[in-house]
Write a protein that holds these residues in place. Structure first.
Motif, PDB file in Angstrom:
ATOM      1  N   ILE A  54       0.886  -1.170   0.000  1.00  0.00           N
ATOM      2  CA  ILE A  54       0.000   0.000   0.000  1.00  0.00           C
ATOM      3  C   ILE A  54       0.921   1.216   0.000  1.00  0.00           C
ATOM      4  CG2 ILE A  54      -1.922   1.197   1.081  1.00  0.00           C
ATOM      5  CD1 ILE A  54      -2.799  -1.355   2.375  1.00  0.00           C
ATOM      6  N   ASN A  55       0.796   2.024  -1.036  1.00  0.00           N
ATOM      7  CA  ASN A  55       1.768   3.102  -1.222  1.00  0.00           C
ATOM      8  C   ASN A  55       1.224   4.454  -0.771  1.00  0.00           C
ATOM      9  OD1 ASN A  55       3.960   4.629  -2.010  1.00  0.00           O
ATOM     10  ND2 ASN A  55       3.248   4.842  -4.110  1.00  0.00           N
ATOM     11  N   PHE A  56       1.612   4.835   0.464  1.00  0.00           N
ATOM     12  CA  PHE A  56       1.239   6.159   0.978  1.00  0.00           C
ATOM     13  C   PHE A  56       2.415   7.139   0.911  1.00  0.00           C
ATOM     14  CE2 PHE A  56      -1.416   3.259   3.605  1.00  0.00           C
ATOM     15  CZ  PHE A  56      -2.662   3.755   3.281  1.00  0.00           C
ATOM     16  N   ALA A  57       3.611   6.628   0.599  1.00  0.00           N
ATOM     17  CA  ALA A  57       4.796   7.495   0.690  1.00  0.00           C
ATOM     18  C   ALA A  57       4.755   8.535  -0.424  1.00  0.00           C
ATOM     19  CB  ALA A  57       6.067   6.648   0.581  1.00  0.00           C
ATOM     20  N   ALA A  58       4.360   9.752  -0.049  1.00  0.00           N
ATOM     21  CA  ALA A  58       4.253  10.818  -1.043  1.00  0.00           C
ATOM     22  C   ALA A  58       4.167  12.158  -0.323  1.00  0.00           C
ATOM     23  CB  ALA A  58       3.000  10.614  -1.898  1.00  0.00           C
TER      24      ALA A  58
END
Ligand code: UD1
Length: 342
Positions: free
Chosen positions: A81-85
């Motif tokens: 799950i890609n929250f890195a932003a």
């Protein structure tokens, strides 16, 4: 055996709430975060709620070697799950390259490594910002994508396209793109929540800091919009409801072989609330007044947008549950905790 999920940006606001829900649902979680907008102590909160401390790697996803090492040292990761932003609209206008580098390089690195390490699916944090100012509300997933009004918004649009192109090329992965409306609130335990650095740009942290006396007054950005009370309308979604949708999306990708390789869902309540209505909901929920004044419109603001969440309701079997007053009470409990009021 428990399935292992990588949560990038997992000590951040939505990432930490999602980690809690993943662990509650029986997944093992590995977090990577560079702590650029969060604190390692968030892990204590996650542990206090779930009884489990997730594996934590301090690192930057824009560095592919860091990510490769993470996959080597944590074998068997099935989903990401890609929250890195980076996520501040105003800052993205000032520092566009930072936004393109952080948000796009991170995604490209993850996609590139997925087949190599046998990772089946990636849930991507997108935003209703891709719809721009809608012609019609509520807005569903078939609505046109409008030209982005900020580099931040553009990174969300480009990221969605990168994922679609990669899957179309035959890459052996699946993806679910989740278009969030306005996430607010905090975990009811008040052990995790949103920790904005400096002066908050978003409405609810500014509101709770004002109620706590940290800010003198909240400025309502415009009361001359074409809405019933003149202030802008948004679809405010409780962060715990939002976190739960990620768990359902992950399960669908990993356990279901017949779903489309890329699926898109709006995550909202389906109800629009104005800025003034939200202030009133907070005051009614907490009994605490919010000093506020009407100010100028904020450049780039959308007048009104709220979700048609039917697809998520029917296909994911997910519906936003929280009552707005409970959400505001949770936001307040969290604010009191971080500002040492209880
Ligand atoms: C923005 C982004 C969204 C992003 C979100 C979280 C756009 C169009 N929207 O949402 O993609 O996910 O931030 O970073 O790019 N307001 C006030 N006073 C304040 C602060 C806000 O009146 O001090 C009003 C705003 O005018 C708006 C509403 O509150 O009508 C919500 O604002 P905010 O919380 O900043 O979120 P968005 O701008 O909707």
């Amino acid at each position: 055996m428990k399935e292992k999920i990588l949560v990038t940006g997992g000590t951040g606001y939505i990432g930490s709430h999602t980690t809690v829900e993943l662990q509650n649902a029986g997944y093992d979680v590995v977090i990577i975060d560079n702590l650029s907008n969060s604190n390692e102590s968030v892990l204590d909160g996650i542990q206090a709620i779930t009884g489990i401390r997730p594996v934590f790697v301090k690192g930057d996803c824009t560095d592919i070697d860091t990510l490769r090492k993470l996959f080597e040292e944590n074998p068997g990761i099935k989903g990401i799950i890609n929250f890195a932003a980076s996520k501040a609209v105003g800052e993205s206008v000032q520092k566009p390259l930072l936004y393109y580098r952080n948000n796009l390089n991170t995604l490209i690195n993850l996609l590139e490594l997925m087949p190599e390490f046998g990772v089946k699916g990636i849930v991507f944090s997108s935003s209703c910002t891709v719809y721009g100012e809608p012609d019609l509300n509520p807005i569903d997933e078939t609505a046109p994508i409008k030209p982005a009004t900020s580099p931040y918004g553009n990174t969300k649009q480009i990221s969605e396209e990168i994922i679609e192109d990669y899957v179309k090329s035959g890459a052996p992965i699946k993806s679910i793109l989740l278009r969030y409306f306005n996430p607010i609130g905090a975990h009811p335990s008040a052990l995790i929540g949103e920790l904005p650095l400096g002066v908050p740009q978003n409405l609810v942290p500014y509101l709770t800091q004002t109620a706590a006396g940290i800010r003198k007054e909240l400025t309502v950005f415009g009361d001359d919009y074409n809405t019933p009370d003149g202030s802008c309308i948004r679809d405010y979604i409780d962060v715990v409801d939002l976190a739960k949708a990620h768990v359902i999306a992950m399960k669908r990708m990993l356990d279901n072989n017949d779903t489309d390789p890329v699926e898109i869902f709006n995550l909202g309540t389906g109800n629009g609330l104005s800025v003034l209505q939200l202030i009133k909901a907070f005051e009614e929920a907490t009994g605490v007044p919010v000093p506020h004044k009407i100010g100028q419109r904020r450049a780039g603001d959308i007048e009104k947008i709220w979700a048609d969440p039917k697809k998520a309701n029917q296909v994911l079997g997910w519906t936003a549950q929280a009552d707005i007053k409970d959400t505001m009470a949770n936001a307040w409990r969290w604010q009191c905790r971080v500002s040492g009021k209880n």
